[in-house]
Scaffold this active site. Structure first.
Site, PDB file in Angstrom:
ATOM      1  N   HIS A  37      57.068  37.645  22.501  1.00 16.73           N
ATOM      2  CA  HIS A  37      58.414  37.323  22.016  1.00 16.73           C
ATOM      3  C   HIS A  37      58.294  36.573  20.690  1.00 16.73           C
ATOM      4  O   HIS A  37      59.023  36.878  19.753  1.00 16.73           O
ATOM      5  CB  HIS A  37      59.147  36.495  23.068  1.00 16.73           C
ATOM      6  CG  HIS A  37      60.599  36.333  22.814  1.00 16.73           C
ATOM      7  ND1 HIS A  37      61.460  37.401  22.679  1.00 16.73           N
ATOM      8  CD2 HIS A  37      61.366  35.212  22.677  1.00 16.73           C
ATOM      9  CE1 HIS A  37      62.691  36.957  22.469  1.00 16.73           C
ATOM     10  NE2 HIS A  37      62.658  35.638  22.454  1.00 16.73           N
ATOM     11  N   LYS A  77      57.999  39.812  14.895  1.00 16.45           N
ATOM     12  CA  LYS A  77      59.136  39.109  14.297  1.00 16.45           C
ATOM     13  C   LYS A  77      58.772  38.488  12.951  1.00 16.45           C
ATOM     14  O   LYS A  77      59.662  38.141  12.177  1.00 16.45           O
ATOM     15  CB  LYS A  77      59.669  38.042  15.247  1.00 16.45           C
ATOM     16  CG  LYS A  77      60.410  38.603  16.457  1.00 16.45           C
ATOM     17  CD  LYS A  77      60.974  37.482  17.322  1.00 16.45           C
ATOM     18  CE  LYS A  77      61.779  38.014  18.498  1.00 16.45           C
ATOM     19  NZ  LYS A  77      60.935  38.636  19.534  1.00 16.45           N
ATOM     20  N   HIS A 114      64.116  37.983  13.750  1.00 16.24           N
ATOM     21  CA  HIS A 114      64.532  38.017  15.157  1.00 16.24           C
ATOM     22  C   HIS A 114      65.817  38.833  15.261  1.00 16.24           C
ATOM     23  O   HIS A 114      66.880  38.397  14.824  1.00 16.24           O
ATOM     24  CB  HIS A 114      64.742  36.602  15.674  1.00 16.24           C
ATOM     25  CG  HIS A 114      64.891  36.517  17.166  1.00 16.24           C
ATOM     26  ND1 HIS A 114      65.064  37.624  17.976  1.00 16.24           N
ATOM     27  CD2 HIS A 114      64.908  35.441  18.014  1.00 16.24           C
ATOM     28  CE1 HIS A 114      65.168  37.247  19.222  1.00 16.24           C
ATOM     29  NE2 HIS A 114      65.065  35.922  19.283  1.00 16.24           N
ATOM     30  N   PHE A 167      68.350  33.193  25.705  1.00 14.22           N
ATOM     31  CA  PHE A 167      69.200  32.066  26.059  1.00 14.22           C
ATOM     32  C   PHE A 167      69.803  32.313  27.450  1.00 14.22           C
ATOM     33  O   PHE A 167      70.110  33.445  27.818  1.00 14.22           O
ATOM     34  CB  PHE A 167      70.337  31.904  25.048  1.00 14.22           C
ATOM     35  CG  PHE A 167      69.914  31.327  23.721  1.00 14.22           C
ATOM     36  CD1 PHE A 167      68.668  30.768  23.530  1.00 14.22           C
ATOM     37  CD2 PHE A 167      70.797  31.343  22.642  1.00 14.22           C
ATOM     38  CE1 PHE A 167      68.291  30.230  22.308  1.00 14.22           C
ATOM     39  CE2 PHE A 167      70.438  30.810  21.414  1.00 14.22           C
ATOM     40  CZ  PHE A 167      69.187  30.253  21.245  1.00 14.22           C
TER      41      PHE A 167
END
Length: 410
Positions: free
Chosen positions: A305, A334, A339, A398
């Site tokens: 990630h 990324k 992102h 999130f």
């Protein structure tokens, strides 16, 4: 029970529309170059964060026609182009397939934020009579899947996953279930996001999520670097065509890679911060490996990630080291793309497919001073070649959403 070979899902098509380019090959070459896509963004001029990663040269009128250029929100436009690419790459023809057996699962988080902001201003300045009748349909996140289904005649399940920055990976996992249970024979899975608006970026900046390296945007996104300070916001769409392996081989399709494992979890900890020990993403990763029947020592590559935020990279990095050790070649793409929020898990799954298929791990852009607190073999400087039998792609979002995918060579 771990799936046998007959349960593996074939990736037969890819479509990518990202800051790294429009199309799979353009994307792959830019990602392999390790050159960041971050640039000044004139729509953010005068703001503390005035840079982003946008899709270059995206002309919806040319790519989709006049209707799409004014009636569809940009996140839907990106999804349509990526889905058409993926279907063509898979060698499929929507005019001849049985649409009742085709599904669409796309991730999205923020919907048509640009339209909502624009129409809110219209309401305040000119009154309700001037608000566009297209406001609701351009704003609704489900329209990504809805319009893709309309475009290709997919009459099976059509839905949107909304697990924040894990949405794309969640979509692939959901598509897997539709195929494994026999509900669909083909699923277009992925995600799209385009929410580079002043309000959204102001909110992210106030949270402390965005990089403040505004003096040199191209060096702002620094995954796993000791001087990382946040991510660069981006837009993108990525779509994978998934089929049962036996079906794909029976029709003579080119199988790029196999989706062998998937799992998801929730941190149940905090709205924006991952669990400090990475328990949620560790749970998802271990479960995905078990689902695939793959041991921790068998993983060759991880597309992490890797958001370039201080907390995420440390927690994720320590978790990967704890579970997988120092063997896998790790990267965060990324550093190049920025992102892409909900789209991240989809485009990174596609990059992991390409890494497995071609035996190349892209470098992590802007990684100059590796964080000594993260004990991983993070690829930097230039791409690394070598056989890749098994790759993992991890995604966190999130709300404490986690997802992990396990991909193997075809």
């Amino acid at each position: 029970m771990a799936p046998g070979r007959a349960d593996a899902l074939a990736v037969t098509g890819l479509g990518l529309v990202t800051p790294a380019g429009i199309g799979v090959e353009e994307n792959w070459q830019r990602v392999l170059s390790g050159r960041s896509c971050a640039t000044r963004d004139e729509t953010l001029s005068g703001r503390p964060t005035d840079f982003s990663c946008r899709v270059p040269g995206f002309d919806p009128g040319e790519l989709l026609g006049g209707f799409a250029s004014w009636q569809l929100e940009r996140f839907v436009q990106l999804a349509l182009v990526a889905s058409r690419m993926a279907v063509a790459d898979a060698g499929l023809d929507p005019l001849t397939w049985d649409g009742t057996r085709v599904g669409v699962v796309l991730g999205n988080s923020l919907g048509g934020a640009a339209t909502f902001e624009e129409q809110h201003d219209t309401l305040r300045e000119s009154g309700p009579a001037k608000v566009s009748p297209l406001l609701v349909t351009k704003y609704m996140p489900n329209m990504a899947a809805g319009y893709v289904a309309i475009d290709c005649g997919a009459r099976g399940p059509s839905l949107v996953t909304a697990t924040a920055c894990a949405s794309g990976a969640t979509a692939v996992g959901t598509a897997r279930d539709l195929l494994r249970t026999g509900v669909c024979d083909i699923v277009l899975a992925g995600a799209s996001e385009s929410a580079l608006t002043p309000t959204v970026l102001a909110g992210l900046a106030k949270m402390g999520a965005l990089s403040r390296h505004r003096e040199a945007p191209e060096h702002a996104s620094r995954p796993f670097d000791a001087e990382r300070d946040g991510f660069v916001a981006a837009e993108a769409a990525g779509v994978l065509v998934l089929e049962r392996e036996a079906d794909a081989r029976a029709r003579g399709a080119h199988v790029r890679a196999l989706v062998r494992g998937y799992a998801a979890s929730s941190d149940a900890h905090h709205a924006t911060a991952p669990h400090p020990e990475g328990r949620g993403i560790e749970q998802a990763l271990r479960a995905a490996l078990a689902d695939a029947g793959v041991g921790t020592s068998e993983v060759d590559h991880v597309n992490a990630h890797g958001t370039a935020t201080p907390m995420n990279d440390l927690i994720e990095g320590r978790m990967l080291s704890r579970v997988l050790g120092g063997r896998p070649a790790v990267t965060s793409t990324k550093g190049v793309t920025g992102h892409t929020l909900a789209a991240a898990g989809a485009i990174e799954a596609a990059y992991a497919v390409l890494a497995v298929e071609r035996g190349v791990v892209p470098p992590t852009a802007n990684l100059k001073n590796p964080d000594p607190a993260i004990d991983l073999d993070v690829v930097a400087g230039e791409a690394r070649t070598g056989r890749i039998d098994t790759a993992v792609s991890t995604s966190l979002g999130f709300g404490g959403h986690n997802a992990a995918l396990v991909l193997t060579a075809a």
